[in-house]
Motif scaffolding. Structure first.
Motif, PDB file in Angstrom:
ATOM      1  N   ALA A  57       0.823  -1.213   0.000  1.00 45.57           N
ATOM      2  CA  ALA A  57       0.000   0.000   0.000  1.00 45.57           C
ATOM      3  C   ALA A  57       0.856   1.263   0.000  1.00 45.57           C
ATOM      4  N   GLY A  58       0.506   2.190  -0.886  1.00 43.75           N
ATOM      5  CA  GLY A  58       1.187   3.471  -0.961  1.00 43.75           C
ATOM      6  C   GLY A  58       2.394   3.481  -1.876  1.00 43.75           C
ATOM      7  N   GLN A  59       2.901   2.320  -2.253  1.00 39.42           N
ATOM      8  CA  GLN A  59       4.059   2.304  -3.140  1.00 39.42           C
ATOM      9  C   GLN A  59       3.614   2.641  -4.567  1.00 39.42           C
ATOM     10  N   ASP A  60       4.484   3.334  -5.295  1.00 46.39           N
ATOM     11  CA  ASP A  60       4.075   3.792  -6.620  1.00 46.39           C
ATOM     12  C   ASP A  60       4.557   2.832  -7.706  1.00 46.39           C
ATOM     13  N   LEU A  61       3.820   2.852  -8.817  1.00 43.48           N
ATOM     14  CA  LEU A  61       4.051   1.887  -9.889  1.00 43.48           C
ATOM     15  C   LEU A  61       5.416   2.064 -10.540  1.00 43.48           C
ATOM     16  N   ALA A  62       5.868   3.317 -10.698  1.00 41.75           N
ATOM     17  CA  ALA A  62       7.165   3.543 -11.341  1.00 41.75           C
ATOM     18  C   ALA A  62       8.296   2.914 -10.533  1.00 41.75           C
ATOM     19  N   THR A  63       8.231   3.054  -9.213  1.00 44.89           N
ATOM     20  CA  THR A  63       9.268   2.473  -8.355  1.00 44.89           C
ATOM     21  C   THR A  63       9.197   0.952  -8.366  1.00 44.89           C
ATOM     22  N   LEU A  64       7.984   0.416  -8.260  1.00 46.21           N
ATOM     23  CA  LEU A  64       7.824  -1.035  -8.296  1.00 46.21           C
ATOM     24  C   LEU A  64       8.363  -1.606  -9.609  1.00 46.21           C
ATOM     25  N   TRP A  65       8.071  -0.911 -10.703  1.00 44.79           N
ATOM     26  CA  TRP A  65       8.525  -1.379 -12.016  1.00 44.79           C
ATOM     27  C   TRP A  65      10.048  -1.345 -12.118  1.00 44.79           C
ATOM     28  N   SER A  66      10.664  -0.269 -11.679  1.00 45.62           N
ATOM     29  CA  SER A  66      12.125  -0.153 -11.782  1.00 45.62           C
ATOM     30  C   SER A  66      12.817  -1.218 -10.945  1.00 45.62           C
ATOM     31  N   ARG A  67      12.166  -1.626  -9.861  1.00 44.30           N
ATOM     32  CA  ARG A  67      12.764  -2.602  -8.958  1.00 44.30           C
ATOM     33  C   ARG A  67      12.540  -4.040  -9.420  1.00 44.30           C
ATOM     34  N   GLN A  70      11.092  -7.218 -14.593  1.00 45.19           N
ATOM     35  CA  GLN A  70      11.058  -8.513 -15.267  1.00 45.19           C
ATOM     36  C   GLN A  70      10.099  -9.466 -14.567  1.00 45.19           C
ATOM     37  N   GLU A  71       9.982  -9.332 -13.253  1.00 46.45           N
ATOM     38  CA  GLU A  71       9.024 -10.135 -12.493  1.00 46.45           C
ATOM     39  C   GLU A  71       7.596  -9.764 -12.900  1.00 46.45           C
ATOM     40  N   PHE A  72       7.357  -8.486 -13.136  1.00 39.24           N
ATOM     41  CA  PHE A  72       6.063  -8.044 -13.633  1.00 39.24           C
ATOM     42  C   PHE A  72       5.811  -8.559 -15.048  1.00 39.24           C
ATOM     43  N   TRP A  73       6.765  -8.329 -15.937  1.00 36.00           N
ATOM     44  CA  TRP A  73       6.572  -8.493 -17.381  1.00 36.00           C
ATOM     45  C   TRP A  73       6.546  -9.944 -17.818  1.00 36.00           C
ATOM     46  N   GLY A  74       7.394 -10.765 -17.201  1.00 39.78           N
ATOM     47  CA  GLY A  74       7.550 -12.138 -17.640  1.00 39.78           C
ATOM     48  C   GLY A  74       8.897 -12.349 -18.308  1.00 39.78           C
ATOM     49  N   THR A  75       9.205 -13.558 -18.626  1.00 39.20           N
ATOM     50  CA  THR A  75      10.553 -13.901 -19.088  1.00 39.20           C
ATOM     51  C   THR A  75      10.664 -14.118 -20.596  1.00 39.20           C
ATOM     52  N   LEU A  78      12.520  -9.136 -23.059  1.00 35.19           N
ATOM     53  CA  LEU A  78      13.064  -8.164 -22.119  1.00 35.19           C
ATOM     54  C   LEU A  78      11.996  -7.127 -21.779  1.00 35.19           C
ATOM     55  N   ALA A  79      11.821  -6.838 -20.505  1.00 34.72           N
ATOM     56  CA  ALA A  79      10.815  -5.870 -20.071  1.00 34.72           C
ATOM     57  C   ALA A  79      11.184  -4.469 -20.530  1.00 34.72           C
ATOM     58  N   PRO A  80      10.201  -3.646 -20.911  1.00 32.28           N
ATOM     59  CA  PRO A  80      10.489  -2.252 -21.245  1.00 32.28           C
ATOM     60  C   PRO A  80      11.126  -1.519 -20.073  1.00 32.28           C
ATOM     61  N   ALA A  81      11.910  -0.493 -20.379  1.00 32.52           N
ATOM     62  CA  ALA A  81      12.607   0.250 -19.326  1.00 32.52           C
ATOM     63  C   ALA A  81      11.645   0.935 -18.382  1.00 32.52           C
ATOM     64  N   THR A  82      10.518   1.424 -18.896  1.00 34.00           N
ATOM     65  CA  THR A  82       9.490   2.064 -18.072  1.00 34.00           C
ATOM     66  C   THR A  82       8.163   1.362 -18.311  1.00 34.00           C
ATOM     67  N   PHE A  83       7.245   1.487 -17.362  1.00 40.20           N
ATOM     68  CA  PHE A  83       5.948   0.835 -17.501  1.00 40.20           C
ATOM     69  C   PHE A  83       5.285   1.327 -18.779  1.00 40.20           C
ATOM     70  N   PRO A  84       4.845   0.419 -19.671  1.00 38.28           N
ATOM     71  CA  PRO A  84       4.548   0.825 -21.045  1.00 38.28           C
ATOM     72  C   PRO A  84       3.132   1.314 -21.334  1.00 38.28           C
ATOM     73  N   TRP A  85       2.172   1.116 -20.426  1.00 34.90           N
ATOM     74  CA  TRP A  85       0.770   1.363 -20.767  1.00 34.90           C
ATOM     75  C   TRP A  85       0.134   2.365 -19.809  1.00 34.90           C
ATOM     76  N   LEU A  86      -1.006   2.897 -20.239  1.00 34.60           N
ATOM     77  CA  LEU A  86      -1.803   3.785 -19.404  1.00 34.60           C
ATOM     78  C   LEU A  86      -3.262   3.387 -19.606  1.00 34.60           C
ATOM     79  N   VAL A  87      -3.953   3.120 -18.502  1.00 32.71           N
ATOM     80  CA  VAL A  87      -5.351   2.678 -18.549  1.00 32.71           C
ATOM     81  C   VAL A  87      -6.230   3.774 -17.964  1.00 32.71           C
TER      82      VAL A  87
END
Length: 329
Positions: A57-67, A70-75, A78-87
């Motif tokens: 809770a409270g953590q931001d998506l940009a930080t989670l993504w940078s950290r 690859q765990e988010f994106w899958g194997t 290669l995961a994009p450098a920054t989160f690629p989408w906006l909903v």
């Protein structure tokens, strides 16, 4: 890391209204016109934060993504450098400006801080008389378009659609478009806010001034060749009893499908990479090996690729319609 829900951001817009509240149940501030609800974003204009009652809770998506991207994106890639989408959800009470978005090349030249913008729209609700404008009519030339802008009749050069709930529209970069007259829509796009306005319906902003236009930039960004845009008419496919899918877009940026799930139907969500699910109609129960949650209309969940064994079910006597985004095939 399990499924993630984020706090929405309500963006005021001169063309917005209050339908995000009345149609989708969003808790808008008590006054004001709101055109957008950003459900999931790492764009600098707004970075989403994980909702309360979650271990992150409270953590931001940009930080989670940078950290853990690859765990988010899958194997598989290669995961994009920054989160690629906006909903987002949009409430086009009045009309959006008639506008065009650039591709990556034009964006890098004219707005270096942004990338190109590809988007899809799915209609959630539409008042009688609402309209969607997408793409130039055949044989509209540059000279004809400039004359129409000067005369205030640009909309006469565009293809016009009467929107219906469930309609899907694909808007690649370079496509002139607008919508309004009381239409609520879901939008999934590449993470960009690059927009060139060509015509703004002669209205004034809250300070009583016309909003800036970007006509020359728009002409540079426009795709003048015939290309695929507008209402998606491809036939739905049955994946399993009670589960129908229709491809909304399959590009180098994302693969997006619209799912219809019949009442009292359970499906196994294919997890080949990060998946985002937005509920457009109805409600669904999402279950993993470690958690269970009910997603109501207007809610969006991010499923990191590391989440295994995801099932989605409609346990009520009503169907559900979902918008599902995953990495490109």
């Amino acid at each position: 890391m399990g499924p993630l829900l984020f706090e929405p951001y309500y963006r005021p817009q001169v063309w917005g209204g209050r339908r995000l509240e009345s149609v989708l149940g969003k808790r808008l501030p008590p006054s004001g016109q709101f055109g957008e609800s950003w459900e999931l974003s790492a764009h600098p204009l707004h970075i989403s934060r994980v909702r309360r009652n979650h271990e992150l809770a409270g953590q931001d998506l940009a930080t989670l993504w940078s950290r853990s991207k690859q765990e988010f994106w899958g194997t598989s890639t290669l995961a994009p450098a920054t989160f690629p989408w906006l909903v987002k959800f949009l409430d086009c009470d009045d009309y959006l400006s008639i506008q065009v978005h650039p591709d990556d090349k034009i964006a890098s030249e004219l707005i270096p801080s942004e990338r190109g913008k590809t988007e899809i729209w799915v209609i959630v609700s539409a008042e009688p008389g609402a309209k969607v404008f997408i793409g130039l009519q055949p044989h509209v030339t540059r000279d004809r378009l400039r004359q129409a802008i000067q005369a205030g009749s640009l909309q006469a050069c565009l293809n016009v659609f009467t929107p219906r709930p469930g309609d899907i529209f694909f808007i690649p970069p370079g496509t002139v478009h607008s919508a309004g007259g009381g239409v609520v829509l879901a939008e999934i796009q590449t993470s960009s806010d690059a927009t060139f306005r060509m015509y703004d319906w002669n209205r004034l902003d809250p300070n009583g001034r016309p909003r800036p236009l970007h006509i020359e930039e728009a002409f540079l960004a426009m795709n003048w060749e015939p290309h695929l845009s507008g209402r998606i008419e491809n036939a739905p496919q049955v994946l399993a009893p009670g589960w129908i899918t229709q491809v909304a877009a399959s590009t180098r940026d994302f693969h997006i499908e619209s799912w219809q799930i019949a009442p009292r139907t359970e499906i196994q969500v294919p997890q080949t990479g990060m998946t985002i699910i937005t509920v457009l109609f109805g409600a669904v129960v999402l279950e993993t090996s470690e958690s269970s949650m009910t997603l109501q209309r207007g809610e969006t969940v991010l499923l990191p690729a590391c989440v295994q064994s995801v099932t989605c079910s409609t346990r009520l006597e009503s169907s559900a319609n979902l918008l599902v985004c995953s990495p490109p095939a």
